[in-house]
Design a protein around this motif. Structure first.
Motif, PDB file in Angstrom:
ATOM      1  N   LEU A   1     -11.398  -8.808  -5.855  1.00 56.64           N
ATOM      2  CA  LEU A   1     -11.261  -8.714  -4.393  1.00 56.64           C
ATOM      3  C   LEU A   1      -9.877  -8.185  -4.052  1.00 56.64           C
ATOM      4  O   LEU A   1      -8.875  -8.698  -4.524  1.00 56.64           O
ATOM      5  CB  LEU A   1     -11.442 -10.084  -3.740  1.00 56.64           C
ATOM      6  CG  LEU A   1     -12.846 -10.681  -3.700  1.00 56.64           C
ATOM      7  CD1 LEU A   1     -12.814 -11.978  -2.901  1.00 56.64           C
ATOM      8  CD2 LEU A   1     -13.839  -9.714  -3.098  1.00 56.64           C
TER       9      LEU A   1
ATOM     10  N   GLU B   1      -5.651  -6.877   2.159  1.00 57.36           N
ATOM     11  CA  GLU B   1      -4.882  -5.957   3.000  1.00 57.36           C
ATOM     12  C   GLU B   1      -3.395  -6.190   2.815  1.00 57.36           C
ATOM     13  O   GLU B   1      -2.978  -7.251   2.388  1.00 57.36           O
ATOM     14  CB  GLU B   1      -5.205  -6.219   4.470  1.00 57.36           C
ATOM     15  CG  GLU B   1      -6.604  -5.880   4.858  1.00 57.36           C
ATOM     16  CD  GLU B   1      -6.867  -6.366   6.259  1.00 57.36           C
ATOM     17  OE1 GLU B   1      -5.932  -6.308   7.084  1.00 57.36           O
ATOM     18  OE2 GLU B   1      -7.983  -6.808   6.520  1.00 57.36           O
TER      19      GLU B   1
ATOM     20  N   LEU C   1      -3.510 -14.894   3.961  1.00 54.99           N
ATOM     21  CA  LEU C   1      -4.662 -14.115   4.412  1.00 54.99           C
ATOM     22  C   LEU C   1      -5.933 -14.595   3.720  1.00 54.99           C
ATOM     23  O   LEU C   1      -6.991 -14.698   4.326  1.00 54.99           O
ATOM     24  CB  LEU C   1      -4.422 -12.628   4.133  1.00 54.99           C
ATOM     25  CG  LEU C   1      -5.440 -11.675   4.760  1.00 54.99           C
ATOM     26  CD1 LEU C   1      -5.435 -11.814   6.279  1.00 54.99           C
ATOM     27  CD2 LEU C   1      -5.148 -10.237   4.374  1.00 54.99           C
ATOM     28  N   ARG C   2      -5.808 -14.911   2.438  1.00 60.65           N
ATOM     29  CA  ARG C   2      -6.995 -15.369   1.711  1.00 60.65           C
ATOM     30  C   ARG C   2      -7.410 -16.764   2.138  1.00 60.65           C
ATOM     31  O   ARG C   2      -8.573 -17.129   2.049  1.00 60.65           O
ATOM     32  CB  ARG C   2      -6.729 -15.325   0.212  1.00 60.65           C
ATOM     33  CG  ARG C   2      -6.734 -13.904  -0.289  1.00 60.65           C
ATOM     34  CD  ARG C   2      -6.521 -13.799  -1.773  1.00 60.65           C
ATOM     35  NE  ARG C   2      -7.088 -12.540  -2.237  1.00 60.65           N
ATOM     36  CZ  ARG C   2      -6.406 -11.610  -2.895  1.00 60.65           C
ATOM     37  NH1 ARG C   2      -5.144 -11.797  -3.171  1.00 60.65           N
ATOM     38  NH2 ARG C   2      -6.997 -10.497  -3.262  1.00 60.65           N
TER      39      ARG C   2
ATOM     40  N   ARG D   1      -4.841 -12.203  10.093  1.00 62.61           N
ATOM     41  CA  ARG D   1      -3.665 -11.365   9.818  1.00 62.61           C
ATOM     42  C   ARG D   1      -2.424 -11.800  10.570  1.00 62.61           C
ATOM     43  O   ARG D   1      -1.348 -11.927   9.995  1.00 62.61           O
ATOM     44  CB  ARG D   1      -3.951  -9.921  10.261  1.00 62.61           C
ATOM     45  CG  ARG D   1      -4.537  -9.012   9.242  1.00 62.61           C
ATOM     46  CD  ARG D   1      -4.367  -7.574   9.717  1.00 62.61           C
ATOM     47  NE  ARG D   1      -2.990  -7.153   9.495  1.00 62.61           N
ATOM     48  CZ  ARG D   1      -2.599  -6.481   8.417  1.00 62.61           C
ATOM     49  NH1 ARG D   1      -3.474  -6.133   7.515  1.00 62.61           N
ATOM     50  NH2 ARG D   1      -1.350  -6.142   8.258  1.00 62.61           N
TER      51      ARG D   1
ATOM     52  N   ALA E   1     -13.501  -9.331   8.590  1.00 66.10           N
ATOM     53  CA  ALA E   1     -12.536  -8.304   8.966  1.00 66.10           C
ATOM     54  C   ALA E   1     -11.621  -7.989   7.785  1.00 66.10           C
ATOM     55  O   ALA E   1     -11.294  -6.840   7.530  1.00 66.10           O
ATOM     56  CB  ALA E   1     -11.699  -8.766  10.152  1.00 66.10           C
ATOM     57  N   ALA E   2     -11.238  -9.065   7.056  1.00 65.44           N
ATOM     58  CA  ALA E   2     -10.348  -8.861   5.923  1.00 65.44           C
ATOM     59  C   ALA E   2     -11.049  -8.079   4.817  1.00 65.44           C
ATOM     60  O   ALA E   2     -10.430  -7.612   3.893  1.00 65.44           O
ATOM     61  CB  ALA E   2      -9.864 -10.204   5.384  1.00 65.44           C
ATOM     62  N   GLY E   3     -12.359  -7.948   4.939  1.00 62.22           N
ATOM     63  CA  GLY E   3     -13.113  -7.247   3.914  1.00 62.22           C
ATOM     64  C   GLY E   3     -12.992  -5.739   4.004  1.00 62.22           C
ATOM     65  O   GLY E   3     -13.472  -5.032   3.130  1.00 62.22           O
ATOM     66  N   ASP E   4     -12.339  -5.281   5.054  1.00 61.39           N
ATOM     67  CA  ASP E   4     -12.203  -3.835   5.229  1.00 61.39           C
ATOM     68  C   ASP E   4     -11.568  -3.146   4.037  1.00 61.39           C
ATOM     69  O   ASP E   4     -11.859  -1.993   3.751  1.00 61.39           O
ATOM     70  CB  ASP E   4     -11.361  -3.522   6.473  1.00 61.39           C
ATOM     71  CG  ASP E   4     -12.183  -3.744   7.728  1.00 61.39           C
ATOM     72  OD1 ASP E   4     -11.603  -3.750   8.810  1.00 61.39           O
ATOM     73  OD2 ASP E   4     -13.408  -3.919   7.599  1.00 61.39           O
ATOM     74  N   ALA E   5     -10.715  -3.869   3.348  1.00 61.39           N
ATOM     75  CA  ALA E   5     -10.047  -3.270   2.202  1.00 61.39           C
ATOM     76  C   ALA E   5     -11.059  -2.846   1.144  1.00 61.39           C
ATOM     77  O   ALA E   5     -10.812  -1.942   0.360  1.00 61.39           O
ATOM     78  CB  ALA E   5      -9.050  -4.258   1.596  1.00 61.39           C
ATOM     79  N   ASP E   6     -12.213  -3.512   1.145  1.00 57.75           N
ATOM     80  CA  ASP E   6     -13.232  -3.159   0.153  1.00 57.75           C
ATOM     81  C   ASP E   6     -14.020  -1.922   0.555  1.00 57.75           C
ATOM     82  O   ASP E   6     -14.766  -1.382  -0.231  1.00 57.75           O
ATOM     83  CB  ASP E   6     -14.204  -4.314  -0.019  1.00 57.75           C
ATOM     84  CG  ASP E   6     -13.494  -5.505  -0.619  1.00 57.75           C
ATOM     85  OD1 ASP E   6     -12.888  -5.347  -1.667  1.00 57.75           O
ATOM     86  OD2 ASP E   6     -13.543  -6.582  -0.004  1.00 57.75           O
TER      87      ASP E   6
ATOM     88  N   ALA F   1     -18.660  -7.724  -2.812  1.00 58.96           N
ATOM     89  CA  ALA F   1     -17.340  -8.228  -2.433  1.00 58.96           C
ATOM     90  C   ALA F   1     -17.412  -8.962  -1.099  1.00 58.96           C
ATOM     91  O   ALA F   1     -16.824 -10.029  -0.930  1.00 58.96           O
ATOM     92  CB  ALA F   1     -16.347  -7.071  -2.363  1.00 58.96           C
TER      93      ALA F   1
ATOM     94  N   ARG G   1     -16.533 -12.885  -0.399  1.00 59.10           N
ATOM     95  CA  ARG G   1     -15.591 -13.330   0.632  1.00 59.10           C
ATOM     96  C   ARG G   1     -16.204 -14.392   1.524  1.00 59.10           C
ATOM     97  O   ARG G   1     -15.560 -15.376   1.890  1.00 59.10           O
ATOM     98  CB  ARG G   1     -15.182 -12.158   1.527  1.00 59.10           C
ATOM     99  CG  ARG G   1     -14.049 -11.365   0.993  1.00 59.10           C
ATOM    100  CD  ARG G   1     -13.785 -10.160   1.873  1.00 59.10           C
ATOM    101  NE  ARG G   1     -13.210  -9.105   1.068  1.00 59.10           N
ATOM    102  CZ  ARG G   1     -11.961  -9.126   0.623  1.00 59.10           C
ATOM    103  NH1 ARG G   1     -11.172 -10.118   0.944  1.00 59.10           N
ATOM    104  NH2 ARG G   1     -11.505  -8.169  -0.126  1.00 59.10           N
TER     105      ARG G   1
END
Ligand SMILES: [Zn+2]
Lengths: 277, 191
Positions: A49, A52, B43-44, B49, B107-112, B125, B129
């Motif tokens: 995982l 950001e 964040l995790r 954010r 929202a934090a999943g955007d990185a994926d 992923a 999450r």
């Protein structure tokens, strides 16, 4: 190998804490046991995982805090010089450091020690005044951060500064003045709004009430106008009705704001019926 | 790991002692080394954010404020995470509001969503999450600390106030529960 044994070893396996022999034994077990295998796989997937990154503003805010802190140390040193003597009691003066940074370090140290061993200090007779002074210094550090952020170029930084003011329990006049300046003059509507909200918690201060009335008079943004109207009505300031009527007399006022003015006057018991007479 | 100093720069412990002795500037080096890792920690845990950035700021503020509590010989990372956990407790007590974790995590999943990753991998992923977000807070924390923050079990034990054996049990239980939730979400039967 049984599952029970495998489970016992799993955390070490995950942390690379097994020797090669144990490792291959466990992996052998995985080959024949879906349940244990999936637990190990969940760990692997977890590691994939991504996260950001923080915004670059985080670094800038940290800098502002550090600068405020260092500046605060300098200011404290100047104040100590101009006030002639120091506030350090006689029994401490012998080894109270001359360098401001160390003085401050000592103060914070005393604060922490003092919180734990307050009774000891009380026994020495000087505790109460000394401790409250030291608490004051830590408290000032938060104010300095708020002040320094409210002076930044970027609106988001000033917004942070306004939000920092929530961390100040009893603000000094400088912080209140900065908040009032912000609610009156800040070019960003967001920042002005935030400052109006932040000032709500300090509405017991006469200077704040006075400032809010003035701010309403010069406000052009409907959003901020409404926020200020609500605030003045809620705190039931005696000047609120006058300020609202004055605002209501402005013919260019937006409809929603005019409505809010009327509602506010109702709430204050100064509705149209009662004050038109 | 992020906190590994290069050959010619002093380690975290030396820097923190310098801060303690009045050289506040050295805190900037510690900030550069650790702020990302701390941000990811928050964040995790929270999926928020803004809260995470505020909390990182607060951790470094507290390092100045409480720097006298740092003693020579202390493991800096453990000390830092202790402050970080306290800061989080205070923050959410003050707000006294429940963070909408699930939305945050989505929202934090955007990185994926980065190009180059297959749709299936991204969906997996995202499900993971969500599973992590559904985990009770203590369990999520122990997984985050051990899996993402790269803390050793001894460090985690010191932080949580238990011995290494107990940490291993917690890690195992958290992982097991995570897998169960994940199986439910993904529609596969947990065996
Ligand atoms: Zn098994």
């Amino acid at each position: 190998m049984k599952c029970e044994q495998a489970r016992e070893q799993l955390p070490d396996y995950l942390a690379d804490g097994l020797d090669p022999e144990e490792r291959s034994e466990l992996e052998e077990h995985f080959a024949g046991c879906a349940s244990c295998r999936e637990e190990a796989a969940a760990w692997t997937r977890l590691g994939e995982l991504t996260a950001e990154e923080p915004s670059p503003a985080l670094r800038a805010r940290f800098e502002a805090m550090l600068e405020a802190y260092e500046e605060g140390l300098g200011r404290r040193a100047r104040e100590q010089r101009t006030s002639g003597g120091s506030a350090v009691p006689g029994w401490l003066r012998g080894w109270w450091p001359q360098r401001p940074a160390l003085q401050f370090a000592c103060s914070v140290g005393f604060l922490i020690v003092g919180l734990g061993a307050g009774h000891l200090l009380t026994a020495r007779g000087a505790a109460d005044g000394q401790l409250s002074q030291l608490r004051e210094e830590v408290h000032n550090m938060r104010e300095m951060v708020a002040l320094s952020l409210m002076q930044q170029q970027s609106a988001s930084e000033r917004l942070r500064g306004v939000n920092w003011s929530y961390r100040v329990d009893r603000p000094d006049s400088e912080v209140l003045a900065a908040l009032l300046r912000t609610v009156k003059y800040d070019p960003s509507v967001d920042v002005r709004l935030a400052a109006a909200d932040a000032l709500r918690q300090f509405s017991q201060y006469p200077a704040v009430r006075q400032g809010l009335v003035e701010a309403l008079g010069r406000q052009k943004s409907p959003l901020v106008q409404i926020a200020l109207i609500d605030l003045l009505v809620d705190i039931r300031d005696r000047r609120a009705a006058g300020a609202l009527r004055q605002l209501g007399a402005d013919t260019s006022l937006e409809y929603v704001v005019r409505e809010r003015v009327e509602q506010g006057l109702e709430k204050l018991g100064m509705g149209e019926k009662s004050w038109a007479r | 790991m992020n906190g590994t100093p290069s050959v010619d720069s002093p380690n975290d412990e030396v820097l923190m002692l310098a801060v303690e002795n009045g050289d506040a500037r050295k805190l900037a080096v510690l900030f550069d080394r650790h702020h990302r890792v701390l941000f990811h920690f928050y964040l995790r845990l929270t999926g928020d954010r803004d809260a995470s950035e505020d909390l990182v700021q607060d951790v470094f503020f507290r390092m100045l404020k409480y720097r006298q509590t740092y003693r020579p010989g202390m493991d800096f990372a453990t000390w830092m995470y202790r402050i970080a956990r306290n800061a989080r407790t205070d923050y959410f007590r003050k707000r006294s509001r429940e963070v909408a974790l699930e939305e945050g995590w989505d929202a934090a999943g955007d990185a994926d969503a980065a190009p180059g990753r297959g749709l299936e991998a991204r969906q997996e992923a995202a499900m993971l999450r969500r599973a992590l977000a559904k985990l009770p807070e203590e369990k999520r924390e122990v997984l985050v600390l051990s899996r993402f923050q790269n803390l050793r079990y001894e460090q985690i034990g010191e932080l949580l106030g238990c011995d290494v054996g107990a940490v291993k049990v917690r890690v195992y239980r958290a992982l097991r529960e995570l897998r169960e939730i994940y199986s439910q979400i993904s529609g596969r039967k947990a065996s």
